[in-house]
Motif scaffolding. Structure first.
Motif, PDB file in Angstrom:
ATOM      1  N   LEU A  10       0.862  -1.175   0.000  1.00 35.36           N
ATOM      2  CA  LEU A  10       0.000   0.000   0.000  1.00 35.36           C
ATOM      3  C   LEU A  10       0.899   1.225   0.000  1.00 35.36           C
ATOM      4  N   PHE A  11       0.709   2.085  -0.989  1.00 36.88           N
ATOM      5  CA  PHE A  11       1.402   3.367  -1.050  1.00 36.88           C
ATOM      6  C   PHE A  11       0.329   4.442  -1.099  1.00 36.88           C
ATOM      7  N   VAL A  12       0.353   5.372  -0.170  1.00 36.66           N
ATOM      8  CA  VAL A  12      -0.550   6.515  -0.209  1.00 36.66           C
ATOM      9  C   VAL A  12       0.263   7.663  -0.790  1.00 36.66           C
ATOM     10  N   ILE A  13      -0.123   8.102  -1.989  1.00 39.17           N
ATOM     11  CA  ILE A  13       0.622   9.122  -2.718  1.00 39.17           C
ATOM     12  C   ILE A  13      -0.297  10.305  -2.977  1.00 39.17           C
ATOM     13  N   GLU A  14       0.128  11.473  -2.539  1.00 31.85           N
ATOM     14  CA  GLU A  14      -0.660  12.679  -2.776  1.00 31.85           C
ATOM     15  C   GLU A  14      -0.539  13.096  -4.237  1.00 31.85           C
ATOM     16  N   ARG A  15      -1.436  13.947  -4.681  1.00 30.45           N
ATOM     17  CA  ARG A  15      -1.394  14.430  -6.067  1.00 30.45           C
ATOM     18  C   ARG A  15      -0.080  15.129  -6.388  1.00 30.45           C
ATOM     19  N   ILE A  58      -4.694   1.564   7.308  1.00 27.84           N
ATOM     20  CA  ILE A  58      -5.109   2.260   6.086  1.00 27.84           C
ATOM     21  C   ILE A  58      -5.799   3.562   6.433  1.00 27.84           C
ATOM     22  N   ASP A  59      -6.722   3.514   7.382  1.00 27.97           N
ATOM     23  CA  ASP A  59      -7.413   4.736   7.815  1.00 27.97           C
ATOM     24  C   ASP A  59      -6.425   5.785   8.322  1.00 27.97           C
ATOM     25  N   ALA A  60      -5.432   5.353   9.104  1.00 26.25           N
ATOM     26  CA  ALA A  60      -4.441   6.293   9.638  1.00 26.25           C
ATOM     27  C   ALA A  60      -3.643   6.946   8.516  1.00 26.25           C
ATOM     28  N   ALA A  61      -3.337   6.201   7.469  1.00 29.88           N
ATOM     29  CA  ALA A  61      -2.580   6.756   6.345  1.00 29.88           C
ATOM     30  C   ALA A  61      -3.401   7.770   5.557  1.00 29.88           C
ATOM     31  N   LEU A  62      -4.734   7.631   5.585  1.00 30.23           N
ATOM     32  CA  LEU A  62      -5.603   8.510   4.814  1.00 30.23           C
ATOM     33  C   LEU A  62      -6.099   9.723   5.594  1.00 30.23           C
ATOM     34  N   VAL A  63      -5.887   9.733   6.916  1.00 26.78           N
ATOM     35  CA  VAL A  63      -6.365  10.853   7.741  1.00 26.78           C
ATOM     36  C   VAL A  63      -5.763  12.165   7.231  1.00 26.78           C
ATOM     37  N   GLY A  64      -6.622  13.154   7.063  1.00 30.07           N
ATOM     38  CA  GLY A  64      -6.153  14.468   6.646  1.00 30.07           C
ATOM     39  C   GLY A  64      -6.104  14.662   5.142  1.00 30.07           C
ATOM     40  N   GLU A  69       0.287 -13.258   2.564  1.00 26.94           N
ATOM     41  CA  GLU A  69      -0.795 -13.191   3.550  1.00 26.94           C
ATOM     42  C   GLU A  69      -0.741 -11.947   4.424  1.00 26.94           C
ATOM     43  N   GLU A  70       0.263 -11.113   4.258  1.00 20.54           N
ATOM     44  CA  GLU A  70       0.430  -9.953   5.141  1.00 20.54           C
ATOM     45  C   GLU A  70      -0.119  -8.694   4.469  1.00 20.54           C
ATOM     46  N   PHE A  71      -1.116  -8.108   5.087  1.00 17.31           N
ATOM     47  CA  PHE A  71      -1.771  -6.912   4.563  1.00 17.31           C
ATOM     48  C   PHE A  71      -1.863  -5.861   5.656  1.00 17.31           C
ATOM     49  N   PRO A  72      -1.974  -4.592   5.284  1.00 17.08           N
ATOM     50  CA  PRO A  72      -2.202  -3.575   6.311  1.00 17.08           C
ATOM     51  C   PRO A  72      -3.603  -3.748   6.882  1.00 17.08           C
ATOM     52  N   SER A  73      -3.745  -3.429   8.149  1.00 14.25           N
ATOM     53  CA  SER A  73      -5.061  -3.523   8.781  1.00 14.25           C
ATOM     54  C   SER A  73      -5.910  -2.333   8.332  1.00 14.25           C
ATOM     55  N   PRO A  74      -7.222  -2.451   8.451  1.00 16.00           N
ATOM     56  CA  PRO A  74      -8.067  -1.300   8.146  1.00 16.00           C
ATOM     57  C   PRO A  74      -7.676  -0.052   8.947  1.00 16.00           C
TER      58      PRO A  74
END
Length: 94
Positions: free
Chosen positions: A55-60, A82-88, A74-79
């Motif tokens: 998972l990469f959170v990339i701004e515009r 993911i939510d913490a990465a998207l805050v703001g 089998e290893e994924f980020p938890s919800p």
């Protein structure tokens, strides 16, 4: 939001249609994008010629805000991760 998936398009298309994902899914069948981001591996104990879950959170602006790369299929980020990465971030930021 956009997801990039290193799989064959027919499999991904069926998954997207069956699950009604609320974002675009791009197919990286050649593995070029996954190789550039360093998440592709040719051979591992649990997979071959596939990307690690990532998972990469990339701004515009191109700034990478968060990165998660799994060590196994089998290893994924938890919800919560993911939510913490998207805050703001607003809808226009990703």
């Amino acid at each position: 939001m956009v997801a990039v998936v290193a799989q064959q398009s027919a499999v991904v298309r069926r998954y997207v249609e069956d699950n009604g994902l609320p974002f675009y899914v791009l197919i990286d069948q050649s593995r070029e994008v996954t190789k550039q981001y360093g998440v592709w591996h040719r051979l591992a104990l649990d997979a071959w010629n596939i990307a690690r879950p990532a998972l990469f959170v990339i701004e515009r602006t191109g700034q990478i805000r968060a990165i998660f790369v799994g060590e196994s299929q089998e290893e994924f980020p938890s919800p919560a991760e993911i939510d913490a990465a998207l805050v703001g971030l607003g809808a226009d930021d990703v």
